[in-house]
Design an enzyme around this catalytic site. Structure first.
Site, PDB file in Angstrom:
ATOM      1  CD1 TRP A  12      -2.948  -2.025  -7.299  1.00 36.44           C
ATOM      2  CD2 TRP A  12      -4.529  -0.550  -6.729  1.00 36.44           C
ATOM      3  NE1 TRP A  12      -4.124  -2.433  -7.883  1.00 36.44           N
ATOM      4  CE2 TRP A  12      -5.106  -1.545  -7.554  1.00 36.44           C
ATOM      5  CE3 TRP A  12      -5.325   0.489  -6.257  1.00 36.44           C
ATOM      6  CZ2 TRP A  12      -6.455  -1.527  -7.900  1.00 36.44           C
ATOM      7  CZ3 TRP A  12      -6.665   0.510  -6.608  1.00 36.44           C
ATOM      8  CH2 TRP A  12      -7.226  -0.489  -7.423  1.00 36.44           C
ATOM      9  CE  LYS A  57      -5.547  -7.426  -3.959  1.00 33.20           C
ATOM     10  NZ  LYS A  57      -5.962  -7.726  -5.327  1.00 33.20           N
ATOM     11  CG  ASP A  68      -1.969  -1.069   0.076  1.00 35.26           C
ATOM     12  OD1 ASP A  68      -2.439  -2.137   0.535  1.00 35.26           O
ATOM     13  OD2 ASP A  68      -2.392  -0.545  -0.973  1.00 35.26           O
TER      14      ASP A  68
END
Length: 373
Positions: free
Chosen positions: A112, A206, A182
Site C-alpha cells: 500500500w 477496519k 496513511d
C-alpha cells in the site's frame, strides 16, 4: 454493549479475522439493528435521512467530537469525512500539497505504501525517501536510512502494512518536513501523537466502521497554505473543509456506523485500554507461532511485527489451503493471506476479542499437533 461469547455463538456468528471489510463489535451491530427502521425518533431509517437534516447534523457532530476526544485531535486540525477510500487520498495528497519545485517523499514499506507512491507519481513529482522492497518488505527502514531533502513537500508513511504484517512502533518525524500518514489499518488501535503529523487519513473499513467512508485529519495552517484552487473542486481539501464534509452527499450510513463504533470504543475504556488488549491478542498469537518449532513461521522481522495483521506461513501451499479450510469449518474465517503474497494472515482489529483470539490459538496448536503425527 458487550455480549457474552455464548450469545454470539447462538447468533450464528463466526470469528472474523478478515483484513477488511473487517469485524464489527456485535453490540454495535445489534444497536444498529434496533435503530434500523426508526433512527433517533425520525420515523425513518438512517439510510433514508437527509444529510442536511437536523438528525444528521447531530450525528456528524457527535462523530467528530468523539473522534477528537479519542485521538486527542488538536483544535487547529480539521476532521473531514470523505469518500473514495485511502486510494483516492494517494492522489489527493499529492495534488493538494506538491507545489512547483517540490516533490512528495515516500517511505516504501509494503504494497500500500508502494501504491500510494505510484499513484502520487501520476499527478505530481515524487521520490523514494527510503525502501525495504529489495528485502521483501520484511523489515522497516531505520530512521537514519530515511533521506529528507529541502525540496520535499511532505514525507509519507504507511503506519501499518496490512499485507506483509509490519507496523511502525513509532513513526519517525524528521524536523523541517510535514509528515503524512496513511493509518487505514491501525487507527484507533493505540494512542498516537496527531500533533506530530500534518495529515492523517484512514479508510473506515477496519477499525472505524464500514466501507465507504474515509477520515482525514488535517492541520489548518497547512490547508490554508495549500487551498488547491487549481484543482477540480471535489479534489480540493479546502472545498470539503469549507462545506463541513458536505460538498456532495456524504456516506450517511458509514458516518452513522463510525459514530456507533466510536461510542463502543469509549465504552471499552478508550485507546489506552484497547492498545493493551490489542497487545495481548497479538502476543498470544505470536507466541503460538514462535513456539511451533517451525510448523508456523512469521513473515517479518519480530521487532516490527504488526499488532493488527499477524502474518505467517506453513510448510507448503497444500497445507496452507488445508489450514484455511479447517479453520473455516471450525468457525474462523478470513485467515488466508493476501492474494499477492499467499500464506496466512489473522487480522486482530479492535472488534476481534480475546476469546476469538484464544480460540484461534487453540485451533493452531491442535492443527500443528495433528499434522506432526
Amino acid at each position: 454493549m458487550a455480549i457474552p461469547t455464548a450469545q454470539e455463538k447462538v447468533l450464528g456468528r463466526v470469528d472474523n479475522f478478515g483484513a477488511g471489510p473487517a469485524a464489527l463489535p456485535t453490540g454495535v451491530l445489534l444497536r444498529m439493528q434496533e435503530e434500523m427502521l426508526n433512527y433517533a425518533g425520525t420515523g425513518m431509517s438512517v439510510f433514508e435521512i437527509s444529510h442536511r437534516s437536523e438528525a444528521y447534523n447531530r450525528l456528524q457532530a457527535a462523530a467528530v467530537e468523539r473522534l477528537r476526544r479519542l485521538l486527542q485531535i488538536p483544535e487547529d486540525y480539521r476532521v473531514l469525512f470523505l469518500q473514495g477510500g485511502a486510494s483516492l487520498q494517494f492522489a489527493m495528497v499529492a495534488q493538494n500539497f506538491i507545489s512547483s519545485g517540490r516533490k512528495g517523499a515516500y517511505v516504501l514499506t509494503g504494497t500500500w505504501a508502494e501504491k500510494a507512491y505510484q499513484e502520487a507519481g501520476r499527478v505530481a513529482p515524487v521520490r523514494v525517501a527510503a525502501s525495504t522492497k529489495d528485502e521483501g518488505y520484511r523489515r522497516l527502514p531505520e530512521e537514519a536510512e530515511i533521506q529528507v531533502e529541502d525540496s520535499d513537500a511532505y514525507l509519507h508513511f504507511t503506519s501499518n502494512n496490512t499485507i506483509m504484517g509490519s507496523q511502525w512502533p513509532v513513526i519517525p518525524t524528521p524536523a523541517g518536513v510535514p509528515v503524512v500518514v496513511d493509518m487505514s489499518s491501525d487507527i484507533l488501535s493505540r494512542p498516537v501523537p496527531i500533533r506530530d503529523y500534518h495529515l492523517v487519513y484512514a479508510g473506515a473499513q477496519k477499525n472505524l466502521g464500514v466501507a465507504g467512508l474515509t477520515v482525514v485529519i488535517l492541520k489548518d495552517s497547512w490547508l490554508e497554505e495549500n487551498p488547491g484552487v487549481h484543482l477540480p473542486k471535489i479534489l480540493s481539501y479546502k472545498t470539503h473543509a469549507d462545506a463541513d464534509s458536505r460538498y456532495n452527499t456524504p456516506p450517511v450510513f458509514a458516518v452513522y456506523a463510525l459514530e456507533k463504533v466510536l461510542e463502543w470504543v469509549e465504552e471499552q475504556g478508550g485507546l489506552v485500554a484497547l492498545a493493551e488488549r490489542n497487545r495481548k491478542k497479538a502476543e498470544m498469537l505470536y507466541t503460538v507461532i514462535d513456539a511451533s518449532d517451525g510448523f508456523y513461521t512469521g513473515v517479518v522481522d519480530p521487532a516490527v511485527r504488526s499488532q493488527m495483521n499477524v502474518t505467517f506461513r506453513l510448510a507448503n501451499e497444500d497445507l496452507t489451503r488445508e489450514f484455511v479450510a479447517a479453520a473455516k469449518q471450525a468457525g474462523m474465517v478470513g485467515l488466508g493471506g493476501h492474494r499477492s503474497v499467499g500464506g496466512c494472515r489473522a487480522s486482530l482489529y479492535n472488534a476481534v476479542n480475546l476469546d476469538a483470539c484464544a480460540r484461534l490459538c487453540e485451533f493452531m496448536r491442535d492443527f500443528a499437533r495433528k499434522h506432526r503425527g
